[in-house]
Design a protein around this motif. Structure first.
Motif, PDB file in Angstrom:
ATOM      1  N   ALA A 145       1.037  -1.247  -0.056  1.00 23.69           N
ATOM      2  CA  ALA A 145      -0.164   0.150  -0.287  1.00 23.69           C
ATOM      3  C   ALA A 145       1.422   1.119  -0.064  1.00 23.69           C
ATOM      4  O   ALA A 145       0.678   2.332  -0.804  1.00 23.69           O
ATOM      5  CB  ALA A 145      -0.987  -0.050   0.975  1.00 23.69           C
ATOM      6  N   ILE A 146       2.422   1.097   0.736  1.00 28.40           N
ATOM      7  CA  ILE A 146       3.027   2.509   0.770  1.00 28.40           C
ATOM      8  C   ILE A 146       3.415   2.498  -0.563  1.00 28.40           C
ATOM      9  O   ILE A 146       3.839   3.702  -1.101  1.00 28.40           O
ATOM     10  CB  ILE A 146       3.882   2.208   1.569  1.00 28.40           C
ATOM     11  CG1 ILE A 146       3.560   1.847   3.188  1.00 28.40           C
ATOM     12  CG2 ILE A 146       5.148   3.691   2.012  1.00 28.40           C
ATOM     13  CD1 ILE A 146       3.078   2.765   3.303  1.00 28.40           C
ATOM     14  N   LEU A 147       4.044   1.044  -1.569  1.00 26.07           N
ATOM     15  CA  LEU A 147       4.799   1.029  -2.598  1.00 26.07           C
ATOM     16  C   LEU A 147       3.378   2.271  -3.728  1.00 26.07           C
ATOM     17  O   LEU A 147       3.927   2.879  -4.489  1.00 26.07           O
ATOM     18  CB  LEU A 147       5.367  -0.538  -2.513  1.00 26.07           C
ATOM     19  CG  LEU A 147       5.795  -0.444  -4.243  1.00 26.07           C
ATOM     20  CD1 LEU A 147       7.032   0.391  -4.843  1.00 26.07           C
ATOM     21  CD2 LEU A 147       5.704  -1.448  -3.836  1.00 26.07           C
ATOM     22  N   TYR A 148       1.997   1.567  -3.334  1.00 27.81           N
ATOM     23  CA  TYR A 148       1.224   2.450  -4.552  1.00 27.81           C
ATOM     24  C   TYR A 148       0.281   2.784  -4.346  1.00 27.81           C
ATOM     25  O   TYR A 148      -1.388   3.077  -5.320  1.00 27.81           O
ATOM     26  CB  TYR A 148       0.467   0.730  -5.408  1.00 27.81           C
ATOM     27  CG  TYR A 148       1.434  -0.223  -5.912  1.00 27.81           C
ATOM     28  CD1 TYR A 148       1.857  -1.758  -5.178  1.00 27.81           C
ATOM     29  CD2 TYR A 148       2.544   0.304  -7.042  1.00 27.81           C
ATOM     30  CE1 TYR A 148       2.643  -2.418  -5.993  1.00 27.81           C
ATOM     31  CE2 TYR A 148       2.512  -0.735  -8.273  1.00 27.81           C
ATOM     32  CZ  TYR A 148       3.240  -2.164  -7.144  1.00 27.81           C
ATOM     33  OH  TYR A 148       4.141  -3.300  -8.024  1.00 27.81           O
ATOM     34  N   ASN A 149       0.963   4.169  -3.113  1.00 29.50           N
ATOM     35  CA  ASN A 149       0.749   5.416  -2.560  1.00 29.50           C
ATOM     36  C   ASN A 149      -1.330   4.686  -2.226  1.00 29.50           C
ATOM     37  O   ASN A 149      -2.216   5.795  -2.606  1.00 29.50           O
ATOM     38  CB  ASN A 149       0.069   6.205  -3.394  1.00 29.50           C
ATOM     39  CG  ASN A 149       1.903   6.026  -3.338  1.00 29.50           C
ATOM     40  OD1 ASN A 149       2.832   6.084  -2.671  1.00 29.50           O
ATOM     41  ND2 ASN A 149       2.355   6.509  -4.609  1.00 29.50           N
ATOM     42  N   LEU A 154      -3.416  -3.921  -5.312  1.00 27.10           N
ATOM     43  CA  LEU A 154      -3.399  -5.385  -5.370  1.00 27.10           C
ATOM     44  C   LEU A 154      -2.282  -5.375  -6.812  1.00 27.10           C
ATOM     45  O   LEU A 154      -2.210  -5.966  -7.547  1.00 27.10           O
ATOM     46  CB  LEU A 154      -4.821  -6.321  -4.896  1.00 27.10           C
ATOM     47  CG  LEU A 154      -4.077  -6.681  -3.335  1.00 27.10           C
ATOM     48  CD1 LEU A 154      -6.116  -7.578  -2.954  1.00 27.10           C
ATOM     49  CD2 LEU A 154      -3.510  -7.608  -3.055  1.00 27.10           C
ATOM     50  N   GLU A 155      -3.816  -4.859  -7.615  1.00 20.41           N
ATOM     51  CA  GLU A 155      -3.357  -5.296  -9.585  1.00 20.41           C
ATOM     52  C   GLU A 155      -2.326  -4.120 -10.028  1.00 20.41           C
ATOM     53  O   GLU A 155      -1.950  -4.814 -10.734  1.00 20.41           O
ATOM     54  CB  GLU A 155      -5.043  -4.516 -10.094  1.00 20.41           C
ATOM     55  CG  GLU A 155      -6.324  -4.799  -9.722  1.00 20.41           C
ATOM     56  CD  GLU A 155      -6.801  -4.557  -8.544  1.00 20.41           C
ATOM     57  OE1 GLU A 155      -8.371  -5.272  -7.229  1.00 20.41           O
ATOM     58  OE2 GLU A 155      -6.230  -3.496  -7.459  1.00 20.41           O
ATOM     59  N   ASN A 156      -1.900  -3.545  -9.000  1.00 20.17           N
ATOM     60  CA  ASN A 156      -0.352  -3.545  -9.377  1.00 20.17           C
ATOM     61  C   ASN A 156       0.081  -4.228  -9.174  1.00 20.17           C
ATOM     62  O   ASN A 156       1.229  -4.082  -9.994  1.00 20.17           O
ATOM     63  CB  ASN A 156       0.254  -1.563  -8.470  1.00 20.17           C
ATOM     64  CG  ASN A 156      -0.706  -0.445  -9.730  1.00 20.17           C
ATOM     65  OD1 ASN A 156      -1.067  -0.148 -11.011  1.00 20.17           O
ATOM     66  ND2 ASN A 156      -1.677   0.420  -8.926  1.00 20.17           N
ATOM     67  N   HIS A 157       0.522  -4.754  -8.333  1.00 14.69           N
ATOM     68  CA  HIS A 157       1.076  -5.684  -7.508  1.00 14.69           C
ATOM     69  C   HIS A 157       1.027  -6.994  -9.022  1.00 14.69           C
ATOM     70  O   HIS A 157       2.027  -7.676  -9.426  1.00 14.69           O
ATOM     71  CB  HIS A 157       0.941  -6.198  -6.274  1.00 14.69           C
ATOM     72  CG  HIS A 157       1.888  -7.472  -5.307  1.00 14.69           C
ATOM     73  ND1 HIS A 157       3.354  -6.740  -5.331  1.00 14.69           N
ATOM     74  CD2 HIS A 157       1.568  -8.453  -5.334  1.00 14.69           C
ATOM     75  CE1 HIS A 157       3.571  -8.171  -5.460  1.00 14.69           C
ATOM     76  NE2 HIS A 157       3.285  -9.147  -5.042  1.00 14.69           N
ATOM     77  N   HIS A 158      -0.098  -7.308  -9.038  1.00 16.40           N
ATOM     78  CA  HIS A 158      -0.290  -8.575  -9.953  1.00 16.40           C
ATOM     79  C   HIS A 158       0.768  -8.327 -10.966  1.00 16.40           C
ATOM     80  O   HIS A 158       0.962  -9.136 -11.251  1.00 16.40           O
ATOM     81  CB  HIS A 158      -1.086  -8.794 -10.498  1.00 16.40           C
ATOM     82  CG  HIS A 158      -2.381  -8.635  -8.978  1.00 16.40           C
ATOM     83  ND1 HIS A 158      -1.834 -10.445  -7.897  1.00 16.40           N
ATOM     84  CD2 HIS A 158      -3.611  -8.346  -9.067  1.00 16.40           C
ATOM     85  CE1 HIS A 158      -2.979 -10.120  -6.806  1.00 16.40           C
ATOM     86  NE2 HIS A 158      -3.889  -9.112  -7.644  1.00 16.40           N
ATOM     87  N   LEU A 159       0.673  -7.274 -11.321  1.00 16.60           N
ATOM     88  CA  LEU A 159       1.735  -6.972 -13.133  1.00 16.60           C
ATOM     89  C   LEU A 159       2.432  -6.900 -13.226  1.00 16.60           C
ATOM     90  O   LEU A 159       3.274  -7.409 -13.380  1.00 16.60           O
ATOM     91  CB  LEU A 159       0.492  -5.041 -13.718  1.00 16.60           C
ATOM     92  CG  LEU A 159      -1.033  -5.278 -14.303  1.00 16.60           C
ATOM     93  CD1 LEU A 159      -2.037  -4.425 -14.355  1.00 16.60           C
ATOM     94  CD2 LEU A 159      -1.207  -5.808 -15.555  1.00 16.60           C
ATOM     95  N   ALA A 160       2.553  -5.908 -11.300  1.00 16.67           N
ATOM     96  CA  ALA A 160       4.437  -5.682 -11.251  1.00 16.67           C
ATOM     97  C   ALA A 160       5.422  -7.080 -11.297  1.00 16.67           C
ATOM     98  O   ALA A 160       6.536  -7.858 -11.995  1.00 16.67           O
ATOM     99  CB  ALA A 160       4.616  -4.939 -10.300  1.00 16.67           C
TER     100      ALA A 160
END
Ligand SMILES: COc1ccc(/C=N/OC[C@H](O)CN2C[C@@H](C)O[C@@H](C)C2)cc1OC1CCCC1
Ligand SMILES: [Mg+2]
Ligand SMILES: [Zn+2]
Length: 344
Positions: A145-149, A154-160
């Motif tokens: 949550a800190i990384l993706y503000n 979750l969706e940003n994390h799945h992609l990365a």
């Protein structure tokens, strides 16, 4: 060496062949498929759909053994311990997407690259899901949550996660694509997975409704989509609908998915209780509200979305809508009587 017929070694080739012959059906039993594929539902689903059914790997010079190796890594990064958000869910969304993209109303409308992007996005769309919601990750200041503000965490994390593995030479199945194709593929996969963020649901649905009004399928029952945005919007609608398609499946399958998501929500509630946090809706195993929650989820989220998709893809998706209504009645008729409060 040459790859096994289904991408993975199976005990019973006949049973597997029989299941694969049903790969284009809406009520495909992913739970049975997970068993027959020896707990490699995602690797085998991806290979069967992209290689055997659609021959998309060859179209983009994708080396099949490298692609399989990559899919094994993706599958291993879905948490087996998640009751719901595990590799079987990834395979389910991919197979559901494959069925919708096979309907003549959308067939030939999308390019091979767009179809490949939608199927690949479905396969990886929840990779490394922790079994916790975006809200929970933000409430607990999780590093993601800190990384993706706090935005589509979750969706940003799945992609990365999925694209980071693609950087590794021995997993980089996309090296055979030309730069332009690879760039467009990556852009589309990002747009598609970000659209599975439930907080985008209402705006996505509103935009699809606008497209349904404007494009009016016309032109001998084929969807006519002008811009990249319109095409992406329809693909986002298809992937998002497949992501929350459980209630449109045959009742035994729907009930199995419901049990799983509820147990995953309860496990989140257990964590929230331990942390002294307010419990998220539907996450309190000490105050279950399964039937009411499912009816509410259908009435406010699933049905409006699938009615719109049914309009866009008419006459297809009618089977889903009729199963959705039957399933709604199943849970509605089982909503427990609220205890009669004796007004004294
Ligand atoms: C088969 O049933 C379902 C299939 C998919 C889904 C998908 N849900 O995605 C929502 C996201 O996970 C985010 N939520 C996490 C939760 C802890 O808090 C919510 C406020 C946000 C839900 C299902 O049923 C649910 C709703 C009604 C009964 C439980
Ligand atoms: Mg997700
Ligand atoms: Zn999902």
């Amino acid at each position: 060496g040459n790859l096994p017929k289904f991408g993975v070694e199976v005990e019973d080739e006949d049973a597997m062949s029989l299941m694969v012959s049903q790969i284009n059906t809406w009520n495909f039993d992913l739970f049975k498929f997970a068993v027959i594929s020896k707990d490699h539902p995602l690797v085998s689903m991806a290979y069967v759909i992209l290689q055997s059914e659609r021959n998309l790997l060859r179209s983009y010079n994708v080396d099949p053994p490298t692609f399989i190796k990559y899919m094994f890594v993706i599958e291993a990064n879905y948490h087996k311990t998640n009751p719901y958000h595990n590799a079987t869910h990834g395979a389910d969304v991919m197979q559901s997407c494959h069925v919708l993209l096979g309907y003549s109303v959308v067939e030939q409308v999308f390019t091979d690259l767009e179809v490949f992007a939608a199927l690949f996005a479905s396969a990886i769309h929840d990779v490394d899901h922790p079994g916790l919601s975006n809200q929970f990750l933000s409430n607990t200041s999780n590093e993601l949550a800190i990384l993706y503000n706090d935005h589509a965490v979750l969706e940003n994390h799945h992609l990365a996660t999925a694209f980071k593995f693609l950087q590794e030479d021995e997993l980089n199945w996309a090296s055979g694509m030309d730069d332009k194709q690879r760039q467009l593929f990556r852009k589309m996969v990002i747009d598609l997975v970000l659209a599975t963020d439930m907080s985008k649901h209402l705006s996505l649905l509103a935009d699809i409704k606008t497209t349904v009004e404007s494009s009016k399928v016309a032109h001998n029952g084929k969807l006519v989509l002008e811009s990249y945005n319109e095409r992406m919007l329809v693909l986002q609608g298809i992937v998002h609908s497949c992501d929350i398609s459980s209630a449109t499946k045959a009742l035994p399958i729907y009930k199995a998915w419901t049990e799983r998501i509820i147990e995953e929500f309860y496990q989140q509630g257990d964590r929230e209780r331990d942390l002294g946090l307010n419990l998220s809706p539907m996450c309190d195993r000490q105050n279950p509200s399964i039937e009411k929650s499912q009816v509410g989820f259908i009435d406010f989220i699933v049905l409006p979305l699938w009615e719109t998709l049914g309009e866009l893809m008419f006459p297809y998706c009618q089977e889903m809508l009729s199963q959705l209504n039957e399933n709604r009645m199943y849970y509605f008729s089982r909503i427990p009587e609220s205890p009669r409060c004796s007004i004294t």
